[in-house]
Design a protein around this motif. Structure first.
Motif, PDB file in Angstrom:
ATOM      1  N   THR A 102      -3.277  -4.827 -17.830  1.00 45.92           N
ATOM      2  CA  THR A 102      -2.825  -3.447 -18.053  1.00 45.92           C
ATOM      3  C   THR A 102      -1.689  -3.393 -19.079  1.00 45.92           C
ATOM      4  O   THR A 102      -1.729  -2.588 -20.018  1.00 45.92           O
ATOM      5  N   ARG A 106      -2.143  -1.604 -22.791  1.00 43.66           N
ATOM      6  CA  ARG A 106      -1.303  -0.515 -23.332  1.00 43.66           C
ATOM      7  C   ARG A 106      -0.718  -0.916 -24.678  1.00 43.66           C
ATOM      8  O   ARG A 106      -0.693  -0.137 -25.622  1.00 43.66           O
ATOM      9  N   TYR A 117      -8.160   2.645 -21.778  1.00 41.22           N
ATOM     10  CA  TYR A 117      -8.800   2.987 -20.498  1.00 41.22           C
ATOM     11  C   TYR A 117      -8.471   1.894 -19.489  1.00 41.22           C
ATOM     12  O   TYR A 117      -8.726   0.712 -19.755  1.00 41.22           O
ATOM     13  N   ASP A 118      -7.925   2.291 -18.354  1.00 36.83           N
ATOM     14  CA  ASP A 118      -7.629   1.328 -17.292  1.00 36.83           C
ATOM     15  C   ASP A 118      -8.596   1.620 -16.137  1.00 36.83           C
ATOM     16  O   ASP A 118      -8.535   2.691 -15.535  1.00 36.83           O
ATOM     17  N   ASP A 120      -9.001   0.569 -13.063  1.00 41.08           N
ATOM     18  CA  ASP A 120      -8.465   0.882 -11.723  1.00 41.08           C
ATOM     19  C   ASP A 120      -7.881   2.303 -11.665  1.00 41.08           C
ATOM     20  O   ASP A 120      -8.058   3.012 -10.680  1.00 41.08           O
ATOM     21  N   ARG A 121      -7.191   2.688 -12.747  1.00 47.81           N
ATOM     22  CA  ARG A 121      -6.604   4.045 -12.748  1.00 47.81           C
ATOM     23  C   ARG A 121      -7.717   5.088 -12.763  1.00 47.81           C
ATOM     24  O   ARG A 121      -7.611   6.126 -12.138  1.00 47.81           O
ATOM     25  N   LEU A 122      -8.810   4.806 -13.475  1.00 51.08           N
ATOM     26  CA  LEU A 122      -9.935   5.762 -13.514  1.00 51.08           C
ATOM     27  C   LEU A 122     -10.600   5.879 -12.145  1.00 51.08           C
ATOM     28  O   LEU A 122     -11.018   6.952 -11.730  1.00 51.08           O
ATOM     29  N   GLU A 124      -9.011   5.486  -9.349  1.00 49.17           N
ATOM     30  CA  GLU A 124      -8.076   6.278  -8.533  1.00 49.17           C
ATOM     31  C   GLU A 124      -8.209   7.764  -8.854  1.00 49.17           C
ATOM     32  O   GLU A 124      -8.184   8.605  -7.957  1.00 49.17           O
ATOM     33  N   GLN A 125      -8.364   8.069 -10.147  1.00 51.02           N
ATOM     34  CA  GLN A 125      -8.532   9.480 -10.528  1.00 51.02           C
ATOM     35  C   GLN A 125      -9.818  10.051  -9.953  1.00 51.02           C
ATOM     36  O   GLN A 125      -9.856  11.153  -9.435  1.00 51.02           O
ATOM     37  N   SER A 130      -5.475   5.910  -3.824  1.00 49.82           N
ATOM     38  CA  SER A 130      -4.942   4.692  -4.435  1.00 49.82           C
ATOM     39  C   SER A 130      -5.888   3.529  -4.114  1.00 49.82           C
ATOM     40  O   SER A 130      -6.669   3.596  -3.156  1.00 49.82           O
ATOM     41  N   ASP A 203       0.196  -3.666  -4.435  1.00 50.08           N
ATOM     42  CA  ASP A 203      -1.016  -2.842  -4.540  1.00 50.08           C
ATOM     43  C   ASP A 203      -2.273  -3.683  -4.746  1.00 50.08           C
ATOM     44  O   ASP A 203      -3.218  -3.244  -5.375  1.00 50.08           O
TER      45      ASP A 203
END
Ligand code: S3P
Length: 254
Positions: A102, A106, A117-118, A120-122, A124-125, A130, A203
């Motif tokens: 990550t 960035r 594009y991450d 894991d974050r996508l 979560e969204q 989480s 996490d």
């Protein structure tokens, strides 16, 4: 009055559009030169010099701050124009938890102008939960299915830097999908380095105890998957983010 002012804006727009077109064309031509000389797309000293010159020209400008802000976008777009020419594929980061995907993603997005594009974050969204909650409420199988969906969605993106979760390589379909438009770069790190980086993070549901033995055992199971999926491998132990970023952009992408 309104018509006169709007005509003034229209005139400015046509001057701007013409000048920006010339500017991006010059940037694209510089990219050819950079590629031939093995020079990095991102040249922070050059950007600073451009901003300094601009600041001097903007001394008596009422909208100097706005113009300087606009220049940050222009730089970002120029880097993208150049990166597109220097490497024509997405850059996909794979590797174990704590390997720096990550952070590096960035950084690479910043220096290349590509979109970040991450995965894991996508996830979560998409789920509104989480990662630890997804694991505790629905289990790993459910998480892998959401991960698969996100990777599938990303199969059409271009000019992208994609950071994947550490387990993305478990499913061959993910690897095939990511390879359609991208080169997979395996960020390698020794178990002790991974432990050090993960020590203060909470996490990672698959590494609750965060012992060296746990890391070694899961890593051992995955090594051959990372090796089989990777187009390139980069060792990250003891290296700064910017040094690893430079190593990656120095790879022979086609
Ligand atoms: C996982 C790694 C995590 C996250 C999830 C599962 C794995 O991502 O996707 O906890 O299986 O290795 P990071 O590698 O970004 O920590």
């Amino acid at each position: 009055m309104l018509d006169i002012l709007r005509a003034e804006i229209d005139q400015c727009d046509s001057i701007l559009a013409e000048a920006l077109g010339r500017r991006f064309l010059a940037a694209a031509r510089i990219a050819t030169y950079k590629k031939e000389c093995g020079m990095a797309v991102y040249q922070p000293e050059r950007e600073a010099a451009v901003l300094n010159k601009l600041a001097a020209n903007l001394k008596n400008q009422a909208y100097g701050a706005e113009i300087q802000e606009l220049y940050q976008h222009i730089f970002q777009l120029s880097r993208r124009v150049q990166s597109r020419q220097v490497f024509s594929c997405n850059i996909v980061l794979i590797g174990f938890m704590g390997s720096g995907k990550t952070t590096l993603g960035r950084h690479l997005a910043k220096i290349s102008g590509f979109t970040f594009y991450d995965v894991d974050r996508l996830i979560e969204q998409q789920t509104g939960q989480s990662i630890p909650n997804i694991f505790s409420m629905h289990g790993e199988k459910y998480f892998r299915a959401r991960e698969r969906e996100v990777i599938e969605r990303l199969s059409t993106v271009e000019q992208a830097i994609i950071s994947c979760g550490g387990g993305v390589v478990i499913d061959d379909a993910n690897v095939t999908c990511l390879k359609q438009r991208g080169k997979l770069i395996w960020l390698k790190a020794e178990p002790a380095t991974l432990l050090e980086r993960l020590r203060h993070q909470h996490d990672r549901p698959l590494l609750k105890d965060k012992s060296l033995a746990d890391i070694k055992s899961l890593l051992q199971k995955r090594l051959r998957l990372y090796a089989a999926a990777a187009d390139y491998e980069i060792t990250t132990d003891g290296k700064s983010v910017s040094a690893i970023g430079d190593d990656i952009l120095g790879l022979p992408f086609v």
